[in-house]
Design a protein around this motif. Structure first.
Motif, short mmCIF file in Angstrom:
data_model
loop_
_atom_site.label_atom_id
_atom_site.label_comp_id
_atom_site.label_asym_id
_atom_site.label_seq_id
_atom_site.Cartn_x
_atom_site.Cartn_y
_atom_site.Cartn_z
N MET A 109 0.85 -1.17 0.00
CA MET A 109 0.00 0.00 0.00
C MET A 109 0.90 1.24 0.00
SD MET A 109 -2.81 1.12 2.92
CE MET A 109 -3.77 -0.33 2.59
N THR A 110 0.50 2.23 -0.75
CA THR A 110 1.27 3.47 -0.76
C THR A 110 0.88 4.34 0.43
OG1 THR A 110 -0.34 4.69 -2.10
CG2 THR A 110 1.36 3.42 -3.29
N GLU A 111 1.65 5.39 0.64
CA GLU A 111 1.38 6.27 1.78
C GLU A 111 0.13 7.13 1.60
OE1 GLU A 111 4.81 8.46 3.08
OE2 GLU A 111 5.93 6.64 3.54
N VAL A 121 -3.05 5.80 3.28
CA VAL A 121 -2.84 5.78 4.73
C VAL A 121 -2.97 7.20 5.28
CG1 VAL A 121 -1.23 5.24 6.60
CG2 VAL A 121 -1.38 3.73 4.61
N ARG A 122 -2.36 8.15 4.60
CA ARG A 122 -2.45 9.55 5.02
C ARG A 122 -3.90 10.04 4.98
NH1 ARG A 122 1.51 12.93 5.77
NH2 ARG A 122 2.95 11.62 4.60
N ILE A 133 2.73 6.51 9.41
CA ILE A 133 2.24 6.32 8.03
C ILE A 133 3.13 5.33 7.28
CG2 ILE A 133 1.98 7.48 5.79
CD1 ILE A 133 1.00 9.95 7.40
N SER A 186 2.02 1.67 5.80
CA SER A 186 2.14 1.51 4.35
C SER A 186 2.91 0.25 3.99
CB SER A 186 2.85 2.72 3.74
OG SER A 186 2.10 3.88 3.96
N GLU A 187 3.64 -0.31 4.95
CA GLU A 187 4.48 -1.48 4.69
C GLU A 187 3.68 -2.74 4.39
OE1 GLU A 187 6.87 -1.71 8.20
OE2 GLU A 187 8.16 -0.05 7.57
#
Length: 81
Positions: free
Chosen positions: A1-3, A6-7, A72, A76-77
Motif C-alpha cells: 500500500m502506498t502512503e 494511509v495519510r 504512516i 504503508s508497509e
C-alpha cells in the motif's frame, strides 16, 4: 500500500477524534501528542486507522511510533504486524 491512502485515512480519523485540528497541522514530524491527542485519543486514532485500512496490527506496536511520518510509513508497509 502506498502512503497516500494511509495519510487520507489518518486525516479522516483525526477529523473525527480531534475535530478542531486543521489538516495543515498534520505534518510528518509531529507526534499525536503535539496534535493535541491525549492517551485515550491516541488509542482511538490508531485503532480507527487500523480498522479503516483493514489491517490486523498490534495497536501497542503502532503506538510506539515516534511521529506521524513513521506511523504512516509503518502502516504503508503492509498488513503484517
Amino acid at each position: 500500500m502506498t502512503e497516500a491512502p494511509v495519510r487520507s485515512a489518518l486525516l479522516a480519523v483525526l477529523a473525527e477524534i480531534l475535530p478542531g485540528l486543521s489538516p495543515a497541522e498534520v505534518t510528518d514530524d509531529k507526534t499525536l501528542d503535539e496534535l493535541g491527542a491525549d492517551s485515550v485519543d491516541r488509542v482511538e486514532i490508531v485503532t480507527g486507522l487500523v480498522h479503516r485500512l483493514g489491517q490486523d496490527r498490534s495497536i501497542a506496536a503502532l503506538a510506539d511510533e515516534p511521529d506521524i511520518g513513521r506511523l504512516i510509513a509503518r502502516l504503508s508497509e503492509g498488513s503484517a504486524g
